[in-house]
Structures are given as C-alpha cells and as structure tokens.
Motif scaffolding. Structure first.
Motif, mmCIF file in Angstrom:
data_model
loop_
_atom_site.group_PDB
_atom_site.id
_atom_site.type_symbol
_atom_site.label_atom_id
_atom_site.label_comp_id
_atom_site.label_asym_id
_atom_site.label_seq_id
_atom_site.Cartn_x
_atom_site.Cartn_y
_atom_site.Cartn_z
ATOM 1 N N LEU A 101 0.828 -1.203 0.000
ATOM 2 C CA LEU A 101 0.000 0.000 0.000
ATOM 3 C C LEU A 101 0.863 1.253 0.000
ATOM 4 C CD1 LEU A 101 -2.908 0.973 0.019
ATOM 5 C CD2 LEU A 101 -2.823 0.975 2.520
ATOM 6 N N ALA A 102 1.964 1.232 0.761
ATOM 7 C CA ALA A 102 2.860 2.384 0.785
ATOM 8 C C ALA A 102 3.488 2.618 -0.585
ATOM 9 C CB ALA A 102 3.947 2.177 1.839
ATOM 10 N N GLY A 103 3.928 1.523 -1.242
ATOM 11 C CA GLY A 103 4.515 1.661 -2.568
ATOM 12 C C GLY A 103 3.515 2.134 -3.594
ATOM 13 N N LEU A 104 2.281 1.625 -3.507
ATOM 14 C CA LEU A 104 1.239 2.052 -4.436
ATOM 15 C C LEU A 104 0.936 3.534 -4.265
ATOM 16 C CD1 LEU A 104 -1.988 0.107 -5.264
ATOM 17 C CD2 LEU A 104 -2.122 2.505 -4.664
ATOM 18 N N THR A 105 0.842 3.974 -3.014
ATOM 19 C CA THR A 105 0.543 5.380 -2.745
ATOM 20 C C THR A 105 1.632 6.294 -3.277
ATOM 21 O OG1 THR A 105 -0.706 4.761 -0.772
ATOM 22 C CG2 THR A 105 0.026 7.040 -0.924
ATOM 23 N N ALA A 157 4.346 1.393 -13.975
ATOM 24 C CA ALA A 157 4.741 0.969 -12.631
ATOM 25 C C ALA A 157 3.553 1.010 -11.683
ATOM 26 C CB ALA A 157 5.869 1.861 -12.110
ATOM 27 N N LEU A 158 2.720 2.014 -11.844
ATOM 28 C CA LEU A 158 1.538 2.146 -11.001
ATOM 29 C C LEU A 158 0.520 1.049 -11.312
ATOM 30 C CD1 LEU A 158 -0.040 3.635 -8.885
ATOM 31 C CD2 LEU A 158 -0.659 5.352 -10.592
ATOM 32 N N ALA A 163 -2.010 -4.178 -9.826
ATOM 33 C CA ALA A 163 -2.183 -5.594 -10.146
ATOM 34 C C ALA A 163 -1.695 -6.484 -9.006
ATOM 35 C CB ALA A 163 -1.451 -5.932 -11.443
ATOM 36 N N GLN A 164 -0.620 -6.068 -8.326
ATOM 37 C CA GLN A 164 -0.081 -6.875 -7.229
ATOM 38 C C GLN A 164 -1.062 -6.995 -6.074
ATOM 39 O OE1 GLN A 164 3.652 -4.772 -6.547
ATOM 40 N NE2 GLN A 164 4.795 -6.519 -7.321
ATOM 41 N N THR A 165 -1.904 -5.984 -5.878
ATOM 42 C CA THR A 165 -2.852 -6.054 -4.773
ATOM 43 C C THR A 165 -3.862 -7.180 -4.972
ATOM 44 O OG1 THR A 165 -4.394 -4.471 -5.791
ATOM 45 C CG2 THR A 165 -2.670 -3.567 -4.383
ATOM 46 N N ALA A 166 -4.065 -7.589 -6.220
ATOM 47 C CA ALA A 166 -5.042 -8.647 -6.491
ATOM 48 C C ALA A 166 -4.655 -9.957 -5.822
ATOM 49 C CB ALA A 166 -5.204 -8.842 -7.998
ATOM 50 N N SER A 167 -3.355 -10.181 -5.597
ATOM 51 C CA SER A 167 -2.908 -11.424 -4.980
ATOM 52 C C SER A 167 -3.035 -11.391 -3.463
ATOM 53 C CB SER A 167 -1.450 -11.701 -5.359
ATOM 54 O OG SER A 167 -0.592 -10.689 -4.842
ATOM 55 N N LEU A 168 -3.319 -10.220 -2.897
ATOM 56 C CA LEU A 168 -3.356 -10.089 -1.445
ATOM 57 C C LEU A 168 -4.751 -9.809 -0.899
ATOM 58 C CD1 LEU A 168 -0.103 -8.051 -0.691
ATOM 59 C CD2 LEU A 168 -0.457 -10.510 -0.548
ATOM 60 N N ILE A 169 -5.723 -9.605 -1.757
ATOM 61 C CA ILE A 169 -7.077 -9.355 -1.274
ATOM 62 C C ILE A 169 -8.003 -10.447 -1.788
ATOM 63 C CG2 ILE A 169 -6.724 -6.862 -1.148
ATOM 64 C CD1 ILE A 169 -8.297 -6.550 -3.710
ATOM 65 N N PRO A 170 -9.069 -10.748 -1.065
ATOM 66 C CA PRO A 170 -10.003 -11.786 -1.524
ATOM 67 C C PRO A 170 -10.571 -11.449 -2.897
ATOM 68 C CG PRO A 170 -10.441 -11.175 0.761
ATOM 69 C CD PRO A 170 -9.443 -10.186 0.237
ATOM 70 N N GLU A 173 -13.579 -9.207 -3.407
ATOM 71 C CA GLU A 173 -13.480 -7.752 -3.283
ATOM 72 C C GLU A 173 -13.458 -7.075 -4.647
ATOM 73 O OE1 GLU A 173 -13.616 -5.998 -0.624
ATOM 74 O OE2 GLU A 173 -13.441 -7.525 0.933
ATOM 75 N N GLY A 174 -13.067 -7.816 -5.688
ATOM 76 C CA GLY A 174 -13.019 -7.249 -7.025
ATOM 77 C C GLY A 174 -11.606 -7.060 -7.523
ATOM 78 N N ARG A 175 -11.481 -6.593 -8.755
ATOM 79 C CA ARG A 175 -10.173 -6.392 -9.391
ATOM 80 C C ARG A 175 -9.743 -4.932 -9.225
ATOM 81 N NH1 ARG A 175 -8.683 -4.909 -14.730
ATOM 82 N NH2 ARG A 175 -10.894 -4.876 -15.288
ATOM 83 N N PRO A 176 -8.565 -4.688 -8.610
ATOM 84 C CA PRO A 176 -8.094 -3.311 -8.435
ATOM 85 C C PRO A 176 -7.737 -2.679 -9.783
ATOM 86 C CG PRO A 176 -6.948 -4.839 -6.972
ATOM 87 C CD PRO A 176 -7.677 -5.669 -7.979
ATOM 88 N N VAL A 177 -8.204 -1.467 -9.995
ATOM 89 C CA VAL A 177 -8.001 -0.757 -11.258
ATOM 90 C C VAL A 177 -7.629 0.696 -10.955
ATOM 91 C CG1 VAL A 177 -9.070 -0.002 -13.420
ATOM 92 C CG2 VAL A 177 -9.668 -2.238 -12.452
ATOM 93 N N TYR A 178 -6.704 1.236 -11.736
ATOM 94 C CA TYR A 178 -6.394 2.667 -11.662
ATOM 95 C C TYR A 178 -6.810 3.298 -12.977
ATOM 96 C CZ TYR A 178 -3.820 7.048 -11.248
ATOM 97 O OH TYR A 178 -3.475 8.376 -11.191
ATOM 98 N N ALA A 179 -7.741 4.245 -12.912
ATOM 99 C CA ALA A 179 -8.256 4.902 -14.115
ATOM 100 C C ALA A 179 -8.394 6.401 -13.836
ATOM 101 C CB ALA A 179 -9.601 4.304 -14.522
ATOM 102 N N PRO A 180 -7.315 7.154 -13.959
ATOM 103 C CA PRO A 180 -7.357 8.578 -13.596
ATOM 104 C C PRO A 180 -8.250 9.412 -14.500
ATOM 105 C CG PRO A 180 -5.286 8.036 -14.668
ATOM 106 C CD PRO A 180 -5.983 6.732 -14.425
ATOM 107 N N TRP A 181 -8.681 8.855 -15.607
ATOM 108 C CA TRP A 181 -9.541 9.584 -16.535
ATOM 109 C C TRP A 181 -11.020 9.437 -16.205
ATOM 110 C CZ3 TRP A 181 -12.622 5.775 -18.282
ATOM 111 C CH2 TRP A 181 -12.088 4.473 -18.293
ATOM 112 N N VAL A 182 -11.362 8.660 -15.161
ATOM 113 C CA VAL A 182 -12.752 8.289 -14.935
ATOM 114 C C VAL A 182 -13.624 9.467 -14.509
ATOM 115 C CG1 VAL A 182 -12.563 7.640 -12.494
ATOM 116 C CG2 VAL A 182 -14.188 6.428 -13.990
#
Length: 296
Positions: A101-105, A157-158, A163-170, A173-182
């Motif tokens: 989480l720290a690296g993602l932030t 890199a972001l 994508a790495q968070t997907a291996s650590l959450i149930p 919970e869903g698929r983590p996505v970053y979409a700054p244009w949303v």
C-alpha cells in the motif's frame, strides 16, 4: 536460533508431552538442509509454539507473531547443539500489505504530480462538458501517454502495483483498477471492479470508486451497472457537496451510449473508508512474520 534445555535432548516431563523430542528431529537430517516451520500460537512464559518439520517446539519471537505464518530454516548445526538459521524471506511489496500500500501510494503520487505539471492541463483535469463522455476521456488519456515516455513508465509501474494487490485481497473484493480519466479532477483514485452474473440479477458490474476532489474532499461511490441501468450510493467527506457532485454525474456517456445513473443515497463518508477501498481490503490481510529465535 538454538534448541537447548528442556526438550533439547534430555528427558521430557509429563507436562511436556505436547513437545517433540529434538533427537527425533536430528535423525536423518544433515547440516545445510532446509526445513519449513509454522507458527502456532502463544505458549508458556512469553514463548510461542511453532512446528518445525513436524516437530512442535517453543520459540522466543523477535518480531510480530502471526499465527499460521510459514517459516523457512537452514540447519546450521546438529551437535552438540541443534541450531537452525531463520532464512524466511523478508517482507516485500509482493507479500506485505502495508509495504504494498505504501509503494502504491507513492507511485500514484509521483504519477499524479507529473499529470498536474503537464501543459496544457492533464486529461484528468480537463472540464467534461455535458455529457461526460468517458470513452473520449480514456482516449485523450491514452494519447497523452503516447507522447510522454516518462509519464508512460510511471503509469506502467503504477498499474503493476495495482495488479499486485489482487494477490493479497479476496477475489470477492473485485479487481483493483487505476483509471485517472474516470472523472475530471479526481485524484488518488482507485477502483475495485467485480463482475456479477445472472444469479445476482443479470450480467453487469459492481464498481467501488474513491478518490479526492478539491471541493468535496475524499469521496467514495458504490455503483452497480447492468445493460441500460446504473445506480450508485455516494459517500463524501463533505456531505454538503453531494448535490453538486450528483448533478455532475447525471449525464455520463460511454461513446454514444448515455447511462444517466440514478443516485440511491448520498451521505457522509464512513470512517472505515477514509483511506479508500484498497486500504480497507488489505487491512484484513495478516502482515507476514519476519523472524524468530527458538529456546526450548
């Protein structure tokens, strides 16, 4: 980590029957061999029970105890003392939720600083105009990345961090996505996207979206989309901005398809979501254990 004293080769007391005999552990083993262990839980005298290669022993822990954590040891000595060296890999962003989480932030902040410094203004900050065309916004964002190699590298890199968070959450919970244009102006954004089928009322998606807006503060929305229908619940750090944000969301378009999402509820952001959906999902994942000493 040395195995000495009670259970280190001497006779065991009747009350120690749940301990294993280290002599049995020694048989058939060689110096340099790798063995695996697992932390069980608290034991007497401030020690902790561990199972090493099937043998139950007491351990003095140097780090945070996490029951069930798998440990890896190399046999450093078998005689006169049984010495095991802890070679458990240290925590990394791939296995430790807090580091991830720290690296993602940090990666997200670095990329969004780059976006904020672009000229003309970044696609994330462009005014939407009615209606809000998300397909066009995504294309503008892709065009921006195509012309800026440094931004493209930071963005990749972001995406990897998400994508790495997907291996650590149930998975539920869903698929983590970053979409700054949303949504224009939404910073620190993140999305958890879960697909559902007919059993949940027909094919579609549930999207949990959050981020920070200048006027509304930190905001979160839980939206359900099915063909021809979209509804959402809105939560805001500053609930007084709910109506303005609801109006901004009232005319969303994907290309030629207008969605016109309906707001079911709008209210205050709960404390548990103050850091976002990913932080909440990762909080339930146990931190890995990084080392221990055995004293039996």
């Amino acid at each position: 980590m040395r195995i000495t004293g009670q259970g280190g080769g001497g006779a065991q007391n009747p009350g120690d029957r749940d301990r294993s005999d280290p002599e049995a552990f020694r048989r058939g083993r060689k110096v340099g061999q790798t063995v695996r262990g697992r932390l069980l839980g608290p034991g007497p005298g401030g020690l902790f029970w561990v199972v090493v290669a099937g043998h139950k022993l007491l351990a003095a822990l140097d780090h945070e105890p996490v029951p069930g954590r798998e440990l890896v040891f190399r046999i450093a000595s078998l005689a006169p003392e049984l010495v095991l060296k802890d070679i458990t890999p240290p925590p990394s962003a791939a296995s430790d939720p807090s580091l991830l989480l720290a690296g993602l932030t940090e990666s997200r902040s670095r990329f969004e600083r780059r976006l904020a410094g672009t000229s003309p203004p970044s696609p994330r900050a462009w005014p939407p105009g009615p209606p809000l065309d998300l397909t066009a916004a995504r294309r503008r964002f892709a065009a921006f990345l195509a012309t800026d190699a440094a931004a493209r590298a930071d963005y990749e890199a972001l995406r990897l961090a998400f994508a790495q968070t997907a291996s650590l959450i149930p998975a539920k919970e869903g698929r983590p996505v970053y979409a700054p244009w949303v949504f224009p102006g939404l910073a620190q954004s993140e999305i958890l996207a879960a697909r559902h089928g007919r059993a949940e009322g027909g094919p579609g998606y549930t999207l949990r979206i959050c981020g920070r807006l200048e006027a509304a503060g930190f905001v979160a929305a839980i939206a359900t989309w099915r063909p021809g229908q979209a509804v959402y619940r809105l939560m805001l750090e500053r609930p007084g901005q709910a109506e303005a944000l609801r109006l901004a969301l009232s005319a969303i378009r994907f290309g030629r398809a207008e969605i016109a999402p309906a707001c079911l509820t709008a209210g205050e952001l709960p404390a548990e979501l103050a850091s976002g959906f990913l932080a909440k999902a990762l909080a339930v994942t146990a931190r890995p254990f990084t080392g221990l000493r055995l004293r039996v």
